[in-house]
Design a protein around this motif. Structure first.
Motif, PDB file in Angstrom:
ATOM      1  N   LYS A  79      59.100  29.146 -17.509  1.00  0.00           N
ATOM      2  CA  LYS A  79      58.447  30.041 -18.468  1.00  0.00           C
ATOM      3  C   LYS A  79      57.436  29.221 -19.254  1.00  0.00           C
ATOM      4  N   LEU A  95      69.089  34.227 -23.878  1.00  0.00           N
ATOM      5  CA  LEU A  95      68.783  34.474 -22.465  1.00  0.00           C
ATOM      6  C   LEU A  95      67.287  34.548 -22.138  1.00  0.00           C
ATOM      7  N   LEU A  96      66.508  35.087 -23.058  1.00  0.00           N
ATOM      8  CA  LEU A  96      65.079  35.270 -22.797  1.00  0.00           C
ATOM      9  C   LEU A  96      64.363  33.935 -22.622  1.00  0.00           C
ATOM     10  N   TRP A 103      70.586  29.093 -18.242  1.00  0.00           N
ATOM     11  CA  TRP A 103      70.153  30.472 -17.994  1.00  0.00           C
ATOM     12  C   TRP A 103      71.092  31.154 -16.994  1.00  0.00           C
ATOM     13  N   ARG A 107      73.133  34.472 -17.856  1.00  0.00           N
ATOM     14  CA  ARG A 107      72.802  35.700 -17.128  1.00  0.00           C
ATOM     15  C   ARG A 107      74.076  36.257 -16.467  1.00  0.00           C
ATOM     16  N   GLY A 276      65.361  44.356 -27.277  1.00  0.00           N
ATOM     17  CA  GLY A 276      65.945  45.603 -26.802  1.00  0.00           C
ATOM     18  C   GLY A 276      65.525  46.876 -27.499  1.00  0.00           C
ATOM     19  N   THR A 279      60.627  47.378 -27.780  1.00  0.00           N
ATOM     20  CA  THR A 279      59.994  47.692 -26.496  1.00  0.00           C
ATOM     21  C   THR A 279      60.250  49.145 -26.077  1.00  0.00           C
ATOM     22  N   VAL A 342      53.384  38.474 -18.609  1.00  0.00           N
ATOM     23  CA  VAL A 342      54.329  37.364 -18.678  1.00  0.00           C
ATOM     24  C   VAL A 342      53.591  36.129 -18.168  1.00  0.00           C
ATOM     25  N   ARG A 344      53.756  31.941 -16.823  1.00  0.00           N
ATOM     26  CA  ARG A 344      54.537  30.847 -16.257  1.00  0.00           C
ATOM     27  C   ARG A 344      53.678  29.591 -16.208  1.00  0.00           C
ATOM     28  N   PHE A 404      58.991  45.718 -16.398  1.00  0.00           N
ATOM     29  CA  PHE A 404      60.157  44.918 -16.785  1.00  0.00           C
ATOM     30  C   PHE A 404      60.106  43.518 -16.173  1.00  0.00           C
ATOM     31  N   GLY A 405      58.931  43.080 -15.723  1.00  0.00           N
ATOM     32  CA  GLY A 405      58.852  41.806 -15.037  1.00  0.00           C
ATOM     33  C   GLY A 405      59.387  41.964 -13.626  1.00  0.00           C
ATOM     34  N   ARG A 409      64.313  36.797 -13.085  1.00  0.00           N
ATOM     35  CA  ARG A 409      64.246  36.925 -14.549  1.00  0.00           C
ATOM     36  C   ARG A 409      63.752  38.294 -14.984  1.00  0.00           C
ATOM     37  N   CYS A 411      63.931  41.940 -16.498  1.00  0.00           N
ATOM     38  CA  CYS A 411      64.624  42.370 -17.713  1.00  0.00           C
ATOM     39  C   CYS A 411      66.067  42.799 -17.414  1.00  0.00           C
ATOM     40  N   PHE A 416      69.353  50.069 -18.995  1.00  0.00           N
ATOM     41  CA  PHE A 416      69.659  50.482 -20.365  1.00  0.00           C
ATOM     42  C   PHE A 416      68.432  51.196 -20.956  1.00  0.00           C
TER      43      PHE A 416
HETATM   44  C1  HEM Z   1      61.069  49.536 -22.309  1.00  0.00           C
HETATM   45  C2  HEM Z   1      61.857  48.557 -22.679  1.00  0.00           C
HETATM   46  C3  HEM Z   1      61.765  47.119 -22.215  1.00  0.00           C
HETATM   47  C4  HEM Z   1      60.705  46.444 -21.652  1.00  0.00           C
HETATM   48  C5  HEM Z   1      59.304  46.965 -21.354  1.00  0.00           C
HETATM   49  C6  HEM Z   1      61.171  45.094 -21.379  1.00  0.00           C
HETATM   50  C7  HEM Z   1      60.402  44.101 -20.773  1.00  0.00           C
HETATM   51  C8  HEM Z   1      60.891  42.881 -20.355  1.00  0.00           C
HETATM   52  C9  HEM Z   1      60.164  41.926 -19.535  1.00  0.00           C
HETATM   53  C10 HEM Z   1      58.744  42.100 -19.000  1.00  0.00           C
HETATM   54  C11 HEM Z   1      60.979  40.853 -19.324  1.00  0.00           C
HETATM   55  C12 HEM Z   1      60.653  39.621 -18.477  1.00  0.00           C
HETATM   56  C13 HEM Z   1      60.027  38.512 -19.286  1.00  0.00           C
HETATM   57  C14 HEM Z   1      59.569  37.353 -18.408  1.00  0.00           C
HETATM   58  O1  HEM Z   1      59.712  37.373 -17.191  1.00  0.00           O
HETATM   59  O2  HEM Z   1      59.016  36.392 -18.969  1.00  0.00           O
HETATM   60  C15 HEM Z   1      62.211  41.114 -20.045  1.00  0.00           C
HETATM   61  C16 HEM Z   1      63.296  40.239 -20.095  1.00  0.00           C
HETATM   62  C17 HEM Z   1      64.416  40.477 -20.880  1.00  0.00           C
HETATM   63  N1  HEM Z   1      64.734  41.634 -21.565  1.00  0.00           N
HETATM   64 FE1  HEM Z   1      63.667  43.323 -21.600  1.00  0.00          FE
HETATM   65  N2  HEM Z   1      62.473  44.979 -21.796  1.00  0.00           N
HETATM   66  C18 HEM Z   1      62.883  46.194 -22.299  1.00  0.00           C
HETATM   67  C19 HEM Z   1      64.138  46.505 -22.777  1.00  0.00           C
HETATM   68  C20 HEM Z   1      65.178  45.615 -22.956  1.00  0.00           C
HETATM   69  C21 HEM Z   1      66.491  45.946 -23.465  1.00  0.00           C
HETATM   70  C22 HEM Z   1      66.954  47.346 -23.837  1.00  0.00           C
HETATM   71  C23 HEM Z   1      67.197  44.755 -23.547  1.00  0.00           C
HETATM   72  C24 HEM Z   1      68.603  44.498 -24.035  1.00  0.00           C
HETATM   73  C25 HEM Z   1      69.383  45.327 -24.661  1.00  0.00           C
HETATM   74  C26 HEM Z   1      66.321  43.704 -23.060  1.00  0.00           C
HETATM   75  C27 HEM Z   1      66.646  42.368 -22.982  1.00  0.00           C
HETATM   76  C28 HEM Z   1      65.948  41.441 -22.216  1.00  0.00           C
HETATM   77  C29 HEM Z   1      66.431  40.089 -21.950  1.00  0.00           C
HETATM   78  C30 HEM Z   1      67.712  39.460 -22.476  1.00  0.00           C
HETATM   79  C31 HEM Z   1      65.479  39.486 -21.091  1.00  0.00           C
HETATM   80  C32 HEM Z   1      65.534  38.084 -20.491  1.00  0.00           C
HETATM   81  C33 HEM Z   1      66.219  38.152 -19.136  1.00  0.00           C
HETATM   82  C34 HEM Z   1      66.297  36.822 -18.411  1.00  0.00           C
HETATM   83  O3  HEM Z   1      65.399  35.981 -18.563  1.00  0.00           O
HETATM   84  O4  HEM Z   1      67.261  36.659 -17.659  1.00  0.00           O
HETATM   85  N3  HEM Z   1      65.110  44.270 -22.711  1.00  0.00           N
HETATM   86  N4  HEM Z   1      62.138  42.363 -20.643  1.00  0.00           N
END
Ligand code: HEM
Length: 463
Positions: A79, A95-96, A103, A107, A276, A279, A342, A344, A404-405, A409, A411, A416
């Motif tokens: 990242k 986690l993000l 990680w 995860r 969470g 977004t 996103v 890298r 959501f990527g 990695r 989302c 949810f």
């Molecule tokens: C419309 C809603 C959402 C959008 C557009 C979104 C978007 C994203 C994107 C693009 C990533 C990837 C980031 C990357 O690759 O650098 C990501 C990762 C993540 N999101 Fe979401 N997200 C949303 C909702 C949520 C919700 C509801 C949660 C938790 C309750 C959440 C928790 C996370 C976490 C923990 C990661 C990191 C995952 C990892 O690296 O393993 N997100 N999200």
């Protein structure tokens, strides 16, 4: 008065500059609103390479290139530290942000809480938050005023994350203070500063840094209190709880038996609150804007919600059947992806398409630009939720729509978020109609996420 319906609504956005900006122009645009730095030609290209202030940047807007960076050659990248700077101060061990073995462990530990079957028990809280939001918006509209739907949707998704993360019964959790802290964080640390672009070290204070630090302290304080409260409950003979926090507390690595440390737990509470709810609130806010310009789509939603759920509360298995709702939400996130890009950084020599990159090169996955690429979409600027009907989506590259990527990695909260957005949208559409103010022009602005500048005032009428 609602505006006249249009068959295909073409919503407003930032007009891209005709040509690539000069270095000074690009810097000014990045600080003001990165969307303004992406010029016309990018919407027709698969990639563009540029040297900017001594760094090699590859901008990509093509699904096959996205796949190569985010999936096929994942080990050649980490990242980007540039993008991590925005989130690390708040969620450094969550986690993000974490990489490698940490990680993988986190995860694995969090995954069961987000599995399909675990989601069902969360739907009633989502539906209830949607009902409450619809009632609040209708009450607000009773005075004849337009209603800013962004704070309403933010409140709804915040209620959901508070209920599903902490079970909703934690007396120590000051919802309003935490919601304010999230906004404070985004408005300060979330902005790109000239100093960042110039590569100034972190110890040089950025404008707003003090407010940002206060916001982080408030978020961490709330997370620590929630954790301490839950521990005290368990010590007093209570159970861990069937919410996300309880499931993270119970999680053990199957290989080593290790659980999450207190710092990891705290940072993941902050991560889930931060990543969470805002977004999802934006996905809903942009959906309502687009629907305000397309009365026919509103009618289809209301008819689908009534056919699937009648007048009663929407049940978990019913949300899955709200197919047109999901299409609308997907199309809203195509046009206005809450996560705009996103990024890298190459950690070893790697080839992306026809570009050879050396370690240190930055790859910007421009989701917003790819989602509006003229190479990939017919009438890319028009709102057309039927693009995501099973027939029309068949055969499309699966990385062409990437809110959501993608890859490992991707989302963790994707399912949810879809369930939540559909439950809330159905609750609103069953009760209300939305319309545009005659002179409203939406201006998306990137501040970590893609927010409507000045809010999203809409005309709300009871159905
Ligand atoms: C419309 C809603 C959402 C959008 C557009 C979104 C978007 C994203 C994107 C693009 C990533 C990837 C980031 C990357 O690759 O650098 C990501 C990762 C993540 N999101 Fe979401 N997200 C949303 C909702 C949520 C919700 C509801 C949660 C938790 C309750 C959440 C928790 C996370 C976490 C923990 C990661 C990191 C995952 C990892 O690296 O393993 N997100 N999200």
């Amino acid at each position: 008065m609602l505006d006249a319906p249009t068959a295909t609504f073409t919503p407003s956005t930032v007009t891209p500059p005709r040509r690539a900006l000069s270095t000074a122009g690009a810097m000014a645009a990045l600080v003001r609103n990165p969307l303004e730095s992406w010029h016309e030609e990018l919407f027709e290209l698969p990639s563009r390479r540029l040297a900017f202030l001594g760094t090699d940047y590859l901008q990509i807007m093509d699904p096959a290139l996205m796949q190569s960076v985010l999936l096929d050659d994942i080990d050649s990248f980490r990242k980007s530290p540039v993008q991590q700077r925005v989130v690390r101060p708040g969620v450094g061990d969550g986690l993000l942000v974490v990489e490698g073995e940490t990680w993988r462990f986190q995860r694995r530990a969090a995954a069961p809480a987000f599995r399909h079957d675990a989601m069902a028990s969360l739907v009633p809280a989502m539906a209830a938050a949607g009902e409450a939001a619809a009632d609040r918006m209708l009450a607000g509209a009773a005075s004849g005023q337009a209603v800013d739907v962004l704070p309403e949707m933010t409140r709804a998704t915040f209620d959901v994350i508070a209920a599903t993360l902490l079970g909703g019964d934690d007396p120590s959790f000051d919802q309003e203070a935490v919601a304010d802290a999230v906004t404070g964080y985004i408005e300060t640390i979330g902005a790109v500063h000239l100093l960042d672009l110039l590569g100034a070290p972190d110890w040089i204070p950025r404008p707003g840094a003090r407010r940002g630090k206060r916001a982080i302290a408030a978020l961490r304080g709330a997370a620590d209190a929630a954790l301490a409260n839950r521990r005290a409950r368990v010590e007093g003979g209570g159970d861990l709880g069937d919410d996300l926090l309880g499931r993270m507390l119970a999680a053990r690595d199957p290989e080593t038996g290790r659980g999450m440390s207190d710092v990891e737990l705290r940072d993941n509470i902050v991560t889930f609150i931060g990543a969470g709810h805002e977004t999802t609130a934006l996905a809903l806010t942009w959906s309502l804007y687009l629907l305000a310009g397309d009365e026919a789509a509103q009618e289809r939603l209301a008819a689908e919600a009534s056919a699937v759920a009648g007048d009663g509360p929407i049940a978990p298995e019913q949300v899955e059947r709200l197919a047109f709702h999901e299409q609308v939400i997907k199309e809203a996130m195509r046009l206005y992806p809450p996560a705009v890009m996103v990024q890298r950084q190459a950690v070893k020599p790697v080839r992306v398409g026809w570009h050879d990159l050396e370690p240190g090169a930055e790859v910007m996955c421009l989701i917003y630009v790819m989602h509006r690429s003229r190479r990939l979409w017919e009438k890319p600027a028009a709102f057309d939720p039927d693009r995501f009907s099973p027939e029309r989506a068949a055969g499309r590259h699966r990385f062409a729509h990437m809110p959501f990527g993608a890859g490992p990695r991707i989302c963790i909260g994707m399912r949810f978020a879809y369930l939540e957005a559909a439950a809330i949208l159905a609750a609103v559409m069953r009760k209300a109609r939305v319309g545009l103010l005659p002179d409203y022009v939406a201006r998306p602005r990137m501040r970590v996420t893609l927010r409507p500048e000045g809010g999203m005032p809409l005309v709300i009428q009871p159905r």
